[in-house]
Design a protein around this motif. Sequence first.
Motif, PDB file in Angstrom:
ATOM      1  N   GLN A 694       0.840  -1.205   0.000  1.00  0.00           N
ATOM      2  CA  GLN A 694       0.000   0.000   0.000  1.00  0.00           C
ATOM      3  C   GLN A 694       0.876   1.256   0.000  1.00  0.00           C
ATOM      4  O   GLN A 694       0.630   2.207  -0.750  1.00  0.00           O
ATOM      5  CB  GLN A 694      -0.923  -0.020   1.223  1.00  0.00           C
ATOM      6  N   ARG A 695       1.880   1.247   0.846  1.00  0.00           N
ATOM      7  CA  ARG A 695       2.779   2.406   0.919  1.00  0.00           C
ATOM      8  C   ARG A 695       3.567   2.570  -0.386  1.00  0.00           C
ATOM      9  O   ARG A 695       3.815   3.694  -0.840  1.00  0.00           O
ATOM     10  CB  ARG A 695       3.742   2.251   2.095  1.00  0.00           C
ATOM     11  N   LEU A 696       3.966   1.468  -0.990  1.00  0.00           N
ATOM     12  CA  LEU A 696       4.737   1.527  -2.227  1.00  0.00           C
ATOM     13  C   LEU A 696       3.925   2.158  -3.359  1.00  0.00           C
ATOM     14  O   LEU A 696       4.415   3.015  -4.091  1.00  0.00           O
ATOM     15  CB  LEU A 696       5.215   0.126  -2.626  1.00  0.00           C
ATOM     16  N   HIS A 697       2.680   1.726  -3.517  1.00  0.00           N
ATOM     17  CA  HIS A 697       1.849   2.287  -4.582  1.00  0.00           C
ATOM     18  C   HIS A 697       1.671   3.791  -4.391  1.00  0.00           C
ATOM     19  O   HIS A 697       1.745   4.560  -5.360  1.00  0.00           O
ATOM     20  CB  HIS A 697       0.479   1.591  -4.611  1.00  0.00           C
ATOM     21  N   ALA A 698       1.468   4.214  -3.149  1.00  0.00           N
ATOM     22  CA  ALA A 698       1.282   5.650  -2.880  1.00  0.00           C
ATOM     23  C   ALA A 698       2.562   6.434  -3.173  1.00  0.00           C
ATOM     24  O   ALA A 698       2.538   7.521  -3.762  1.00  0.00           O
ATOM     25  CB  ALA A 698       0.849   5.851  -1.424  1.00  0.00           C
ATOM     26  N   LEU A 699       3.700   5.859  -2.796  1.00  0.00           N
ATOM     27  CA  LEU A 699       4.967   6.571  -2.984  1.00  0.00           C
ATOM     28  C   LEU A 699       5.358   6.615  -4.455  1.00  0.00           C
ATOM     29  O   LEU A 699       5.938   7.613  -4.927  1.00  0.00           O
ATOM     30  CB  LEU A 699       6.070   5.905  -2.153  1.00  0.00           C
ATOM     31  N   ILE A 700       5.061   5.555  -5.202  1.00  0.00           N
ATOM     32  CA  ILE A 700       5.328   5.572  -6.646  1.00  0.00           C
ATOM     33  C   ILE A 700       4.569   6.715  -7.303  1.00  0.00           C
ATOM     34  O   ILE A 700       5.109   7.460  -8.140  1.00  0.00           O
ATOM     35  CB  ILE A 700       4.943   4.218  -7.282  1.00  0.00           C
ATOM     36  N   ALA A 701       3.331   6.907  -6.896  1.00  0.00           N
ATOM     37  CA  ALA A 701       2.517   7.984  -7.469  1.00  0.00           C
ATOM     38  C   ALA A 701       3.128   9.353  -7.138  1.00  0.00           C
ATOM     39  O   ALA A 701       3.172  10.249  -7.995  1.00  0.00           O
ATOM     40  CB  ALA A 701       1.085   7.899  -6.945  1.00  0.00           C
ATOM     41  N   VAL A 702       3.598   9.514  -5.902  1.00  0.00           N
ATOM     42  CA  VAL A 702       4.214  10.788  -5.502  1.00  0.00           C
ATOM     43  C   VAL A 702       5.461  11.068  -6.336  1.00  0.00           C
ATOM     44  O   VAL A 702       5.665  12.185  -6.843  1.00  0.00           O
ATOM     45  CB  VAL A 702       4.560  10.765  -4.000  1.00  0.00           C
ATOM     46  N   CYS A 703       6.313  10.058  -6.513  1.00  0.00           N
ATOM     47  CA  CYS A 703       7.559  10.247  -7.262  1.00  0.00           C
ATOM     48  C   CYS A 703       7.277  10.543  -8.733  1.00  0.00           C
ATOM     49  O   CYS A 703       7.964  11.356  -9.359  1.00  0.00           O
ATOM     50  CB  CYS A 703       8.450   9.012  -7.122  1.00  0.00           C
ATOM     51  N   GLN A 704       6.278   9.889  -9.292  1.00  0.00           N
ATOM     52  CA  GLN A 704       5.920  10.173 -10.683  1.00  0.00           C
ATOM     53  C   GLN A 704       5.394  11.594 -10.823  1.00  0.00           C
ATOM     54  O   GLN A 704       5.719  12.303 -11.775  1.00  0.00           O
ATOM     55  CB  GLN A 704       4.879   9.158 -11.161  1.00  0.00           C
ATOM     56  N   GLN A 705       4.619  12.017  -9.852  1.00  0.00           N
ATOM     57  CA  GLN A 705       4.055  13.362  -9.889  1.00  0.00           C
ATOM     58  C   GLN A 705       5.162  14.418  -9.792  1.00  0.00           C
ATOM     59  O   GLN A 705       5.094  15.462 -10.449  1.00  0.00           O
ATOM     60  CB  GLN A 705       3.064  13.529  -8.734  1.00  0.00           C
ATOM     61  N   ARG A 706       6.179  14.168  -8.983  1.00  0.00           N
ATOM     62  CA  ARG A 706       7.249  15.145  -8.784  1.00  0.00           C
ATOM     63  C   ARG A 706       8.373  15.034  -9.813  1.00  0.00           C
ATOM     64  O   ARG A 706       9.346  15.784  -9.759  1.00  0.00           O
ATOM     65  CB  ARG A 706       7.845  14.991  -7.381  1.00  0.00           C
ATOM     66  N   GLY A 707       8.267  14.082 -10.734  1.00  0.00           N
ATOM     67  CA  GLY A 707       9.295  13.939 -11.755  1.00  0.00           C
ATOM     68  C   GLY A 707      10.566  13.288 -11.258  1.00  0.00           C
ATOM     69  O   GLY A 707      11.616  13.419 -11.890  1.00  0.00           O
ATOM     70  N   ARG A 708      10.513  12.584 -10.119  1.00  0.00           N
ATOM     71  CA  ARG A 708      11.687  11.894  -9.578  1.00  0.00           C
ATOM     72  C   ARG A 708      11.748  10.492 -10.185  1.00  0.00           C
ATOM     73  O   ARG A 708      11.520   9.477  -9.524  1.00  0.00           O
ATOM     74  CB  ARG A 708      11.625  11.835  -8.059  1.00  0.00           C
ATOM     75  N   GLY A 709      12.069  10.463 -11.513  1.00  0.00           N
ATOM     76  CA  GLY A 709      11.985   9.226 -12.265  1.00  0.00           C
ATOM     77  C   GLY A 709      12.910   8.132 -11.786  1.00  0.00           C
ATOM     78  O   GLY A 709      12.607   6.939 -11.937  1.00  0.00           O
ATOM     79  N   ARG A 710      14.027   8.490 -11.205  1.00  0.00           N
ATOM     80  CA  ARG A 710      14.992   7.459 -10.803  1.00  0.00           C
ATOM     81  C   ARG A 710      14.470   6.587  -9.672  1.00  0.00           C
ATOM     82  O   ARG A 710      14.849   5.418  -9.555  1.00  0.00           O
ATOM     83  CB  ARG A 710      16.290   8.168 -10.379  1.00  0.00           C
ATOM     84  N   ARG A 711      13.599   7.135  -8.834  1.00  0.00           N
ATOM     85  CA  ARG A 711      13.096   6.359  -7.703  1.00  0.00           C
ATOM     86  C   ARG A 711      12.005   5.373  -8.123  1.00  0.00           C
ATOM     87  O   ARG A 711      11.738   4.397  -7.420  1.00  0.00           O
ATOM     88  CB  ARG A 711      12.541   7.305  -6.638  1.00  0.00           C
ATOM     89  N   VAL A 712      11.348   5.641  -9.243  1.00  0.00           N
ATOM     90  CA  VAL A 712      10.187   4.836  -9.624  1.00  0.00           C
ATOM     91  C   VAL A 712      10.549   3.368  -9.851  1.00  0.00           C
ATOM     92  O   VAL A 712       9.918   2.467  -9.260  1.00  0.00           O
ATOM     93  CB  VAL A 712       9.486   5.446 -10.854  1.00  0.00           C
ATOM     94  N   PRO A 713      11.561   3.012 -10.702  1.00  0.00           N
ATOM     95  CA  PRO A 713      11.866   1.586 -10.887  1.00  0.00           C
ATOM     96  C   PRO A 713      12.354   0.920  -9.612  1.00  0.00           C
ATOM     97  O   PRO A 713      12.110  -0.284  -9.397  1.00  0.00           O
ATOM     98  CB  PRO A 713      12.955   1.591 -11.965  1.00  0.00           C
ATOM     99  N   PHE A 714      13.018   1.641  -8.746  1.00  0.00           N
ATOM    100  CA  PHE A 714      13.446   1.114  -7.440  1.00  0.00           C
ATOM    101  C   PHE A 714      12.227   0.643  -6.651  1.00  0.00           C
ATOM    102  O   PHE A 714      12.178  -0.490  -6.147  1.00  0.00           O
ATOM    103  CB  PHE A 714      14.200   2.222  -6.694  1.00  0.00           C
ATOM    104  N   LEU A 715      11.224   1.523  -6.551  1.00  0.00           N
ATOM    105  CA  LEU A 715      10.019   1.192  -5.793  1.00  0.00           C
ATOM    106  C   LEU A 715       9.198   0.119  -6.506  1.00  0.00           C
ATOM    107  O   LEU A 715       8.574  -0.731  -5.853  1.00  0.00           O
ATOM    108  CB  LEU A 715       9.178   2.456  -5.600  1.00  0.00           C
TER     109      LEU A 715
END
Length: 870
Positions: A694-715
Motif C-alpha cells: 500500500q505504501r509503495l503504490h502511494a509513494l510511486i505515485a508521488v515520485c511520478q508526480q514530482r518527476g523523480r523518475g529514478r526512484r520509480v523503478p526502485f520502488l
Amino acid sequence: MIIGPAGCGKSTLLAAWRRERVAAGAHAVWIALTASDDDPARFFDALVAGLGVLAPVLQRHAALPVGSVSDEQAAERLAIALVRGLATLGQECLLLIDDAHHLHHPHILLALQLLLDHGPETLHCAFASRSALPLSLARLRDQGLVAELGLDDLRFTLTESTQLLQGLLGHIDERQARMAHALTDGWAAGLSLLGVDLRRGGGQLLTGDRRPLRDARAFASYFDAEVLTGLNPTQMQFAVLCALPEQFNAALCAALAGDAQAVDRSLELLAQLEAQGLFLMPAGTRYPPGWWRLHPLLRDVLRQHLERLPQPQLHRLNAVAWRWFADCGMLHDAVHHALQSGDRQAAADLVEACADGLFVKGELRRLVGLARQLPDSIVDERASLRLWVAWGQVFERRLADADRSIAQLQIDLAAAPAAQRYRLTLLRGLQAVQRDDTAGAIDILPELLIEPPQGDAIALTGRRNLLTWLHLYRGEYEQARRVQLEPALPPTAGQPLLGTPFGLLGGRCLVGLTHAVQGQMIQAERIYRDVLFEADRGGAPCIDASCLAAGFLGEVLYELNEPLAAIGLLEARADALERVAIPDTMVRVMIALNRACRLVGRPLDGLACVKQFEASARQAGLDRVLAYCLLELVHQHLLHHDTPAANSVLCELTALEARHGLALSGTHGEIPVVAERARIELALHGGALSEALQRLHALIAVCQQRGRGRRVPFLQLQAAFVLARLGDAGQSQRLVQEALAHGHRLGLVRTLLDAHADSVALIDLASRNAGLDPVLHFYAERLLAAARDTRHVPGASSPVQPTGKVHPLQQLSPREAEIAQLLCLALPNKKIAHALGLSLDTVKWHMKNIFAKLGVSERDEVVQRLRDPA
C-alpha cells in the motif's frame, strides 16, 4: 631542528643543506617567514604553493577554499591531504622553514605536527628558529629520526673562525684570528661583522673597549656603533629605506629613494651593501629572483633609524610603498603600507578595487583576509566591504554570523544603489542554498526575477545559478536548464566567472543535477566529466567547481556499477569535498561512498562516512542531509537484523518529518519521502507485506508526480517482490517489466540491483520470458552481468589462504596492507586511524581481517610475519 639566536648561521646551514641535497637529485621547498606569516591563510598558501611546484596535483588537492583554515579540523584535513599527496611523489622532498619562531598559531602548529607524525619517509623537514617550537618530537627522537642542533653546535671553533675570516679577508694572522674568535665566542654574525671591521681597518682589529659580541643585543649595539657609521650618507640612507618593507627589490628601492627610474643606481647600492657584508638574503621562493630581505637583526637596527624620521616623511615613504605594491598587484603588502601611511581610506579603497577581480579568480578567502587587515571602524563605514565579509562568513559556514550580518545589511542598504542591493539579494540566496532552505530562496524570487542592473557579470551568473537551483526543487527541470542557456555573460576583471559556486562551471553542474534527479544518468555523467576536466585544468581557483563536479560524478559512477571508480574519485577529494560541499553534494557523496564501500567489502568504511556526514548535518542543522543519513542507518541495521535499532532511527526520522509539517515541495519535501522509504523497508523486513504494498503504490505515485523518475523503478521492484510473495506472479512480472523499461530509458544499474535482495532473481525471471521485448531482454542481461561482476570486485575483503611463498602483504587488501605497515611503526589504532583518515571502528574491522588472513591473533605477530615472511 636548528635552534639558536639570530646571526648564528641557521639560514646559512639550511642553504648549504639544500644545495647539497638538490645536487644529489632531491627537490627542495624553502619558506622564509616573517611575523605576518603567523596567519593560517598566508602560511598555508605559501606551503601549498611551494609543494605545488614539485607536483601540481598537491596544489590542486590541497587547495584552500574560503574558510579552509578557520578551525582545527580544517587545518588537520589540509595536512592529511598533503601527507597523502607527498606519499605519491616517490622522490626525496626537503621542506625548509626559516625563522620558524614566528609561528605560534595553533592551526599552523597542528598541521606541522601532523606532517612530522605522518609524512612519508621521502619527506625531510628542517626548521631554523630562535626558540624551541611547541612540537612533539619524542617519538621521532626515539626512532633516531631527529637531528637537533643548538648554539653549542653552531658556535665556530677557533679553526672554523679562522677559516671564515680568511675567506672574508684573504689573510689574517693568528693573533687577530684568536682575538676575533674570543670577542665573538665563535658567533657567525659577530665574525662577519668583525671581518667588515678588519677590512675597513686595513687588516688590524680596531682597538678600544669593546664588549664580547656573543648575543643579539651586542650584535645590534656593535652594528650600529661600528658598522653603520662606516657607510657614506648615500649608502646609509639607502640601507634605511630597505628596512621599510619586509621584502624589496631594486625597483622598489628606487621608488622609495624618490627616483623610480634609477633602478641601475639601486642595483649598484645593493651590490655595495652586499660587499660590506650587510646580511642581505634572498627573499625566498614566494618572490621572483632579484627580491631580497634584510637579516632580522639588521632590519631591527635600521628600523630604529627609520622611526627617527619625521612622521610626515615616514608616512610619505609608506605611501610610495603602497602605491608601488598596488601597481605590482601585491595587495597584502599594499594594504599593509597604506595603513602604515595613516591613509586608512586608501587601504579600504584598495580592497574595494580588487574585490571583484579576486572573487572572479576564486580567491574570496584572500579578499576576506585583506578586509580583515582593515580596522573594524573602516569596514563598518563601508557597506561594500561588509558585504564581502558576509560572503566570507557564508562560504566559511559561519551561518549564524552571516545571518546577523545580512540582517543588518538589509537595514543599512535600504537606500543603497540597485547593484549593491542585488549583491545582497544573491548573498541571501547563497545563504539559503547553504542552509538547504528552498523556502528562504523562494522569498527572494521576485527580486531574482528582475534583471540585474548595470550588466554585472557576478550578479548575472549568480542569478542564473540560484534560479536553476530553485526550479530544480520545484520540479521544473526544463526551466532550470533553460536558465543556463541565456545569452553569454560579459567578463569581469577581464575574465569569465568560472570557478566560484556562482560561476559558469557551477551552473553546468546544476544542469547535470537536473538530469540526475530525473534519473537521466548518462546525460548527467557527460556534463559532470566535462566540468571536472575544465575545473581541474583551471587549477586552484576552480577548486569549488571541481569538488562540486566530483561529488556529483561519484554518484553517477556508483549508479553505473563502478564502485571502485566512485570510491577512488571521492576518497581522493574527501577532505576538500567536506570543506566546500553544498547540501546537495553532501547527500550524494554520502550515499555513493556508503553503498560503494559496502559493495566492495568495506562496510565499516561506508558506515564511518555516514556517521561523519550525520555529525556535520546535525551541527549545521541540515535536516534533509540528516534524513538521508538516517535512512542509510535504517538499511544498515536491517542488514544486521537489528530491528529495534532500525525502529529507533525511524522514530527520529518521523520527528524530522513532523518538524517540517509534511512539506510537499522543495528540499524539505524530500524528508517525508525518505521517512516513507524507511517505513517500507521496515515493513518488508518484518513481513508486513500488505502494508508495504500500500505504501509503495502511494509513494510511486508521488515520485511520478514530482518527476523523480529514478526512484520509480526502485520502488516498482520492491512492489514486484511483495506481489510475488503474495502469490500474484503475473502482476509481479508486469511491474518488473515496467521497472526494466524505466531503468533502460534512464540508463540505471545500481538503482534496480539495490532495490531488494531478490531484485536479481526477479530480473532473471523476467529475462527468461520469451515475450520480453528484445531491447529489455538485452538490458536485463546487462543488469545480471553487473550483479555477477560486483560479487568479485577487486578489493572486496574475502578470506585468502596463503599459498607457496607469497609475501604476507600480498594476502591483504590495499587498505589492510597500509594498516599492517603502520603496525610495524608501533602506531596505536587511534594514530593509524588519524594517519589514514579512517574511523577507529574501521581500523579495528580491518585489523580483524588482517589477523584472520595472516592466521595470527596479536599485533606483534603481524609485525613478526611481515618482518620474517618465511
